[in-house]
Design an enzyme around this catalytic site. Structure first.
Site, PDB file in Angstrom:
ATOM      1  N   ASN A 116       1.298  -0.926   0.391  1.00  9.45           N
ATOM      2  CA  ASN A 116       0.025  -0.023   0.178  1.00  9.45           C
ATOM      3  C   ASN A 116       1.161   0.914  -0.383  1.00  9.45           C
ATOM      4  OD1 ASN A 116      -0.557   2.006   2.470  1.00  9.45           O
ATOM      5  ND2 ASN A 116       0.704  -0.098   3.327  1.00  9.45           N
ATOM      6  N   SER A 181       5.197   4.760   8.962  1.00 10.05           N
ATOM      7  CA  SER A 181       4.823   4.564   7.625  1.00 10.05           C
ATOM      8  C   SER A 181       5.696   4.899   6.739  1.00 10.05           C
ATOM      9  CB  SER A 181       3.239   5.016   7.411  1.00 10.05           C
ATOM     10  OG  SER A 181       3.003   5.285   5.929  1.00 10.05           O
TER      11      SER A 181
END
Length: 364
Positions: A116, A181
């Site tokens: 992702n 992230s």
């Protein structure tokens, strides 16, 4: 049934479209009177041996849903009814943002993995706080994962995290600072202790100001790609600042060891890889943290947890709680129940009376 649905329909849709379709259907079904209560009875952890006490909270089991599935606090109670002992919403940011361009979510089915590069697409911490404010007592334990708004410069990162913390403090059972992230430019740079320290100090102070009647547990989520010395440094910092826990780990930027055709992997491009390929490194990071901090912090294991044996191994390595995400996407609504039932079976076989007896057993 779900696996048949996945093969015949969901895998033919883009990963993000399938997610929205499946999550929307789940929320619709759980809104039908009586369905959520029935699902909770059928799928929820019921054996008292599974109960976990952490952060001053009571969890009916050790397995929760990791951040990323319910980004905007739209369906945490519905997800809890599927048997997850806790649900972490987010990542939410100080301001709403659309995230990266589509396509940005991809399946690597042969590897039981996802890639992702969503980019923290969410409606912002104000909107999440409004939804969480409507929570009813006695529902699923809800953690809130906060990140940095993309357009906010690094010099203002602490203030951005603080804004979200202040809005969400009263509504979060625990709060996670996400600096790991790979999909927000420069975010992982904040994992260096000199940059992480002021963020954690200011967020802790903001939580205490915003919610003086209750200590909101504060955790940090780290990447599997950190060097060993950086893992140690974050563990030391977390202990020094009195953090409540560490989540190990987020997704990886590495692509080695994949079964998927390299040309397909190259075509997909950048993003965080989750699922089975992260399993080994996530376990190494967890074990290193346990060796560094002992039982002074609550360690939450994430990354490649696919079955009860994986969950068992993480708990024995030092995790008090375990999170999953990618395997849930592939396995479907009964995933959490199977994990909890498998843990109970192993506890029965080994004569264990509680999860606490297992936590860190391999590290002792």
């Amino acid at each position: 049934m779900y696996r048949l649905l996945f093969r015949l329909l969901l895998r033919r849709l883009s990963a993000e479209t399938a997610h929205h379709l499946g999550f929307g259907l789940l929320r619709f079904l759980m809104a039908i009177p009586g369905v959520r209560a029935l699902a909770k009875r059928l799928l929820g952890p019921r054996d008292p041996r599974l109960s976990v006490r952490a952060f001053g909270l009571d969890f009916p089991g050790p397995l929760g849903l990791a951040a990323g599935f319910d980004k905007d606090a739209r369906g945490f109670e519905a997800l809890g009814a599927l048997g997850f002992a806790f649900v972490e919403i987010g990542t939410v940011t100080g301001e709403a943002q659309s995230g990266n361009p589509r396509p940005r979510l991809f399946r690597l089915e042969q590897d039981r993995a996802l890639v992702n590069r969503m980019g923290f697409n969410n409606e912002g911490s104000r909107r999440a706080a409004e939804r969480l404010e409507k929570r009813k007592p006695g529902g699923v334990v809800v953690g809130v994962n906060i990140g940095k708004t993309k357009v906010v410069p690094e010099s203002e990162a602490a203030a951005d995290y603080v804004a979200s913390a202040e809005r969400l403090a009263a509504h979060a059972d625990y709060l996670v600072v996400n600096v790991s992230s790979p999909n927000t430019p420069g975010l992982r740079d904040l994992q260096s202790t000199e940059k992480l320290r002021p963020i954690l100090v200011e967020v802790r102070a903001a939580l205490d100001r915003a919610c003086p009647a209750r200590r909101v547990p504060l955790l940090v989520k780290i990447a599997p790609d950190l060097a060993d010395e950086d893992i140690d440094a974050i563990g030391d910092l977390a202990r020094e600042l009195g953090l409540d826990g560490i989540i190990a780990t987020n997704t990886t930027i590495r692509r080695d060891g994949l079964v998927t055709d390299p040309a397909r992997v190259s075509e997909i491009g950048a993003g965080g890889l989750s699922g089975k390929p992260v399993k080994a490194r996530a376990l190494v990071v967890l074990r290193r943290l346990r060796a560094r901090v002992g039982d002074s912090l609550v360690l939450v294991a994430a990354g490649g947890v696919e079955d009860a044996d994986d969950a068992w191994e993480r708990i024995a390595a030092g995790a008090t709680l375990v999170q999953a995400y990618t395997a849930f996407v592939y396995e479907g609504p009964t995933f959490a129940r199977r994990i909890h039932e498998g843990i109970v079976a192993r506890m029965q076989a080994e004569g264990l009376g509680s999860i606490a007896e297992l936590v860190g057993r391999d590290a002792r």
